[in-house]
Design an enzyme around this catalytic site. Structure first.
Site, short mmCIF file in Angstrom:
data_model
loop_
_atom_site.label_atom_id
_atom_site.label_comp_id
_atom_site.label_asym_id
_atom_site.label_seq_id
_atom_site.Cartn_x
_atom_site.Cartn_y
_atom_site.Cartn_z
N HIS A 199 -49.37 10.68 -4.71
CA HIS A 199 -50.42 10.95 -5.71
C HIS A 199 -51.70 10.19 -5.35
O HIS A 199 -52.79 10.76 -5.38
CB HIS A 199 -49.96 10.47 -7.10
CG HIS A 199 -48.86 11.28 -7.72
ND1 HIS A 199 -47.75 10.71 -8.30
CD2 HIS A 199 -48.70 12.61 -7.86
CE1 HIS A 199 -46.97 11.66 -8.78
NE2 HIS A 199 -47.50 12.83 -8.52
N LYS B 100 -39.16 15.28 -22.25
CA LYS B 100 -38.80 14.77 -23.58
C LYS B 100 -38.75 13.25 -23.57
O LYS B 100 -39.22 12.60 -24.48
CB LYS B 100 -37.46 15.36 -24.02
CG LYS B 100 -37.67 16.77 -24.55
CD LYS B 100 -36.51 17.25 -25.39
CE LYS B 100 -36.75 18.67 -25.83
NZ LYS B 100 -35.81 19.63 -25.27
N ARG C 80 -46.87 19.57 -0.74
CA ARG C 80 -46.25 18.71 0.28
C ARG C 80 -45.53 19.53 1.34
O ARG C 80 -45.53 19.20 2.51
CB ARG C 80 -45.24 17.76 -0.37
CG ARG C 80 -45.85 16.73 -1.27
CD ARG C 80 -44.86 16.16 -2.22
NE ARG C 80 -44.34 17.20 -3.09
CZ ARG C 80 -43.60 16.98 -4.18
NH1 ARG C 80 -43.26 15.76 -4.48
NH2 ARG C 80 -43.18 17.98 -4.93
N SER D 288 -42.01 11.98 -7.72
CA SER D 288 -41.71 11.06 -8.82
C SER D 288 -40.24 11.16 -9.20
O SER D 288 -39.59 10.14 -9.48
CB SER D 288 -42.56 11.40 -10.04
OG SER D 288 -43.91 11.24 -9.77
#
Ligand code: PNS
Length: 190
Positions: free
Chosen positions: A19, A43, A92, A130
């Site tokens: 990032h 969530k 990517r 991530s």
């Protein structure tokens, strides 16, 4: 030539070196780059919105044309509200392409004037996501080099208490044996 303000939207849970690489590349070609963190992207994100805002602000403090904000709702609406005419997304590998193409075309349908621009992060980050960083860290693996140091420390702070709790439980109540987090990059007690 027109100067372009761009929005780089994402979950950033947590921000990775990939990032950051993309933000630095984007900052070089856009007049202004707003990193938009989606509120409630999952969530139960690992990092709260406040933590993600804080980490990204620290990591981009040296980039004067980069701003970190949070948004909710439709990304195209948010882009309009900040006068961004371009959306920056990273690709990517080929595997990202299908999802990104679908999203770019849907966004174009929603707002035809908003262009999506794809950039590639450095190839050394082409496998970093991530989700995998969270998975490796939660299983006690090392994430050095995959995320900035400030993120690595935050990950360790989040994960270590769980291992500490496990270590302190009586042997016969332990459900399974997790691997201890890597000592590398782990703060040792004085
Ligand atoms: O980092 P991510 O999770 O790949 O980012 C995805 C994100 C935040 C860019 C996307 O989910 C998004 O834009 N969400 C906001 C809601 C929206 O506009 N959805 C329509 C997308 S076509």
């Amino acid at each position: 030539m027109t100067k372009v303000s761009a929005l780089y939207p994402g979950s950033f849970d947590p921000p990775t070196n990939g990032h950051l690489d993309l933000i630095e590349r984007g900052a070089k070609i856009f007049e202004e780059l707003v990193v938009g963190i989606l509120r409630n992207s999952e969530k139960s994100p690992m990092f709260s919105l406040a933590e993600r805002l804080d980490m990204l602000k620290t990591l981009t403090a040296h980039l004067k044309n980069v701003r970190i904000e949070a948004f909710h709702g439709l990304m195209v609406e948010y882009a309009k509200s900040i006068d961004a005419t371009c959306v920056l997304r990273g690709i990517r590998a080929v595997s990202d392409y299908e999802y990104e193409l679908q999203m770019a075309l849907m966004n174009r349908k929603l707002e035809p004037t908003l262009e999506t621009v794809f950039m590639m992060p450095a190839d050394k980050y082409s496998y970093v996501s991530s989700r995998l960083v969270r998975e490796v860290a939660q299983a006690g693996g090392p994430v050095k080099g995959l995320v900035p140091e400030v993120v690595e420390q935050k990950l360790l702070q989040k994960i270590e208490p769980a291992y500490k709790f496990y270590d302190e439980r009586p042997e016969d109540t332990k459900p399974q044996a997790p691997r201890a987090p890597s000592r590398k990059g782990r703060k040792t007690k004085a």
